[in-house]
Design an enzyme around this catalytic site. Sequence first.
Site, mmCIF file in Angstrom:
data_model
loop_
_atom_site.group_PDB
_atom_site.id
_atom_site.type_symbol
_atom_site.label_atom_id
_atom_site.label_comp_id
_atom_site.label_asym_id
_atom_site.label_seq_id
_atom_site.Cartn_x
_atom_site.Cartn_y
_atom_site.Cartn_z
ATOM 1 N N ASP A 193 0.879 -1.210 0.034
ATOM 2 C CA ASP A 193 0.073 -0.015 0.110
ATOM 3 C C ASP A 193 0.886 1.298 0.181
ATOM 4 O OD1 ASP A 193 -3.039 -0.637 0.863
ATOM 5 O OD2 ASP A 193 -1.666 -2.159 1.309
ATOM 6 N N GLU B 223 -5.165 7.460 0.295
ATOM 7 C CA GLU B 223 -5.981 6.750 1.604
ATOM 8 C C GLU B 223 -4.758 6.693 2.635
ATOM 9 O OE1 GLU B 223 -8.225 2.555 2.898
ATOM 10 O OE2 GLU B 223 -7.354 2.584 1.166
ATOM 11 N N ASP C 124 -6.472 5.126 -4.152
ATOM 12 C CA ASP C 124 -6.415 4.091 -3.388
ATOM 13 C C ASP C 124 -5.299 3.251 -3.752
ATOM 14 O OD1 ASP C 124 -6.687 2.020 -1.659
ATOM 15 O OD2 ASP C 124 -9.125 1.887 -1.770
ATOM 16 N N ILE D 41 -4.049 0.581 -2.884
ATOM 17 C CA ILE D 41 -4.444 -0.994 -2.951
ATOM 18 C C ILE D 41 -5.902 -1.163 -2.339
ATOM 19 C CG2 ILE D 41 -4.429 -3.631 -2.242
ATOM 20 C CD1 ILE D 41 -1.378 -3.223 -2.245
ATOM 21 N N ASP D 42 -6.907 -1.107 -3.478
ATOM 22 C CA ASP D 42 -8.316 -1.051 -3.033
ATOM 23 C C ASP D 42 -8.429 -2.633 -2.742
ATOM 24 O OD1 ASP D 42 -10.712 -0.850 -2.539
ATOM 25 O OD2 ASP D 42 -11.599 -0.388 -4.684
ATOM 26 N N THR E 126 -7.336 -4.491 0.298
ATOM 27 C CA THR E 126 -6.267 -5.335 0.833
ATOM 28 C C THR E 126 -6.263 -6.434 1.373
ATOM 29 O OG1 THR E 126 -5.636 -2.887 1.564
ATOM 30 C CG2 THR E 126 -4.432 -4.611 2.640
ATOM 31 N N ASP F 111 -12.546 5.091 -3.208
ATOM 32 C CA ASP F 111 -13.169 3.539 -3.423
ATOM 33 C C ASP F 111 -14.172 3.418 -4.629
ATOM 34 O OD1 ASP F 111 -11.970 2.314 -1.269
ATOM 35 O OD2 ASP F 111 -13.277 3.259 0.222
#
Length: 319
Positions: free
Chosen positions: A44, A67, A120, A122-123, A125, A265
């Site tokens: 991330d 994020e 984001d 890593i959307d 995770t 998101d």
Amino acid sequence: MSYDKELSVALQACLQAARLCERVRSTIPEAIEKVDRSPVTLADFGSQALICHRIHNEFPDDPIVAEENPKELVKPERADSLKQIVNYVKEENNDVDEKKIVEWIEYGNGHVGQRFWTLDPIDGTKGFIRRDQYAIALALIVDGDVKVGVLACPAYGNDGGLMFYAVRGKGAYSQSIKSFGTTIPTRIYVVTNDNINNFRFAESVESSHGDQAKQNEIARRIGIQTSPIRMDSQVKYGLVACGQAALYIRFPNPHNLNYRENIWDHAAGAIIVEEAGGKVTDMNGKILNFRDNEKMLDNRGIIVSNGIIHEQILEALKD
């Protein structure tokens, strides 16, 4: 405005991040626990560092609303994690050290404005950690309207993942991550078959991310008989955009009705579905508000459809 440069920069940044994420994932990283107790990995932070650095270099006046916050990394007990992130990022950008990593991640702590990016890194995770679906989601928003959206989905498909992307007014496309730049992009469209028996719908894997009972009931009421496709992340937007599903629904969890969605998101996925011919609103039929806050305070729930069945969904909800 063409946004050709913005798209090119966004694609290259997300490709770099996708490569880093897959390298990290191959080591099965342990999760770092954030203050809100959701898992976040080295990937991330590395993904956010790479993308924010590239966007800031090319568009230094554009804020980035992302994020992750580097305050988790500057704690003494995170020193080893920070060193690991530097090593991962060096494989994509050798001109980096611990100070720069923190600085690059901090570029993502900007604010919503007239023109800004939202990210984001890593959307999904949890999907990333368990070697399932996840997405790297980046979008450019101007005057509240998403103009460019990119979803890098390294675990989607059978050939090294797919990039989904769109520019407002220019259609939506997909392209293999593995062969990106050497193959011709594919124009994608939502499913338009009016035989609803062939329609599928998508929802989140995590039951806490929605109201699965209500989502399944609404799908059943409009005639969708098949079991839901459950996936993490905005990959579900990609499913609708390329016609693999006709619907993605996400209603507020009954145990957390005051929850409001984050713009990162949904922004990238929304433009890709819309440019593929679909429709995206909240559960009251309102357009998603990316203009005023990093939280979509005026919206409740998400409905993403091929457009054909959108009004049916809204009518079923009124009942």
